[in-house]
Design a protein around this motif. Structure first.
Motif, mmCIF file in Angstrom:
data_model
loop_
_atom_site.group_PDB
_atom_site.id
_atom_site.type_symbol
_atom_site.label_atom_id
_atom_site.label_comp_id
_atom_site.label_asym_id
_atom_site.label_seq_id
_atom_site.Cartn_x
_atom_site.Cartn_y
_atom_site.Cartn_z
ATOM 1 N N UNK A 1 0.820 -1.211 0.000
ATOM 2 C CA UNK A 1 0.000 0.000 0.000
ATOM 3 C C UNK A 1 0.855 1.263 0.000
ATOM 4 N N UNK A 2 1.867 1.307 0.862
ATOM 5 C CA UNK A 2 2.650 2.540 1.014
ATOM 6 C C UNK A 2 3.691 2.720 -0.090
ATOM 7 N N UNK A 3 4.348 1.630 -0.484
ATOM 8 C CA UNK A 3 5.436 1.730 -1.464
ATOM 9 C C UNK A 3 4.971 1.558 -2.904
ATOM 10 N N UNK A 4 4.032 0.655 -3.116
ATOM 11 C CA UNK A 4 3.598 0.353 -4.486
ATOM 12 C C UNK A 4 2.415 1.217 -4.900
ATOM 13 N N UNK A 5 1.361 1.204 -4.089
ATOM 14 C CA UNK A 5 0.199 2.021 -4.412
ATOM 15 C C UNK A 5 0.402 3.488 -4.064
ATOM 16 N N UNK A 6 1.258 3.759 -3.093
ATOM 17 C CA UNK A 6 1.484 5.134 -2.671
ATOM 18 C C UNK A 6 0.272 5.762 -2.026
ATOM 19 N N UNK A 7 -0.505 4.964 -1.310
ATOM 20 C CA UNK A 7 -1.731 5.441 -0.678
ATOM 21 C C UNK A 7 -1.658 5.239 0.833
#
Length: 295
Positions: A215-221
């Motif tokens: 979520x934090x690194x790939x989606x950036x959300x």
């Protein structure tokens, strides 16, 4: 080795209601040989009782909720990991059914209770493993929903269900007599300690780590993390009630209820939040690059 508590269940069984305790106690007395608070619940005829009624009712709600989530998942046809999430939900459905008869104190035949308890333990091992695999599915290392992906998830989970379930059955029914020493205090059974307590916790932690990175690194959300963190808090709260607060609740209510009721409730909340988290990261509004499997 004699001084370590690793592998011992006596203190757990003294303080709380766990399905493994049914396998380690030679009697139907909930207090077993551990002299803990006996869960009396509601008295019935012929000196029988119905304990953990709250857990039984919550398991019924969990079953209905899980069926609803399975149907809702079916409608999300374009969602990544839909079939894999449904496999996890089926595992939780099996846990909830077994919990009615293993943690819920029905006036059952002792052999039936042992059987449900063993399947319950195997289902916990298999379902937490499938949760971990759901964390890997999000990275799309292989196409999700394919026969290969589904086969790997269900096949490996079936190995856990049968393998751990057999050890639990052999412990309770003493088919081979190999685990008979676990009937004696301090009720040491290293195999079940690892496969039923430690490994499931490891799979849950790894799922949380994998999804946090996704979520934090790939989606950036950040928004989906609200669901994931809330699920982690709810699950942890359930374990605290089950392993720490339970004897105080049992003694305070004269054996009417114990921490298992709250463990069932918070685990249900946690599963619903995990589903909401999965639903939030598989929505159709994430920007997709056709040349990149990740948003």
């Amino acid at each position: 080795m004699g001084s370590t508590k690793f592998g011992n269940f006596d203190e757990f069984c003294r303080d709380t209601t766990l399905p493994v305790c049914n396998l380690l106690s030679p009697t139907d007395n909930q207090a077993g040989p551990w002299q803990g608070c006996e869960l009396r619940g509601i008295p019935l005829s012929d000196n029988r009782h119905l304990g953990n009624l709250g857990s039984i009712l919550l398991c019924g709600i969990a079953i209905a909720t899980t069926v609803l989530l399975l149907l809702r998942s079916e409608r999300k046809r374009a969602a990544v990991g839909r079939r894999e999430m449904q496999a996890f939900l089926l595992g939780y459905l099996l846990i909830s059914i077994c919990e009615i008869f293993s943690v819920g104190e029905f006036p059952l035949n002792s052999k039936a209770r042992l059987a449900f308890s063993a399947v319950h333990i195997g289902a916990i091992a298999a379902t937490t493993w499938m949760l971990f695999l759901n964390g890997i599915v999000g990275y799309q290392l292989m196409d999700d929903g394919t026969p290969l992906s589904i086969g790997l998830v269900l096949g490996s989970a079936l190995i856990f269900l049968i393998g751990v379930g057999y050890i639990a059955l052999d412990t309770g029914f003493s088919f081979t007599g190999y685990w008979n020493s676990s009937y004696d205090t301090p009720n040491r059974n290293i195999a079940l300690y690892v496969l039923y307590l430690l490994l499931p916790l490891l799979w849950i932690v790894l799922y949380f780590v994998l999804e946090t990175v996704l979520v934090l690194r790939v989606l950036g959300e950040i928004r989906p993390m609200l669901f994931l963190c809330s699920a982690a808090v709810a699950f942890a709260a359930g374990q605290v009630f089950d392993f720490v607060v339970s004897p105080y609740i049992c003694n305070g209510t004269s054996g009417a209820i114990d921490g298992a009721l709250f463990e069932t409730l918070f685990t249900l909340v946690s599963v619903v939040l995990v589903w909401l988290f999965w639903s939030s990261i598989t929505e159709d509004d994430w920007p997709m690059d056709p040349g990149n499997p990740y948003p």
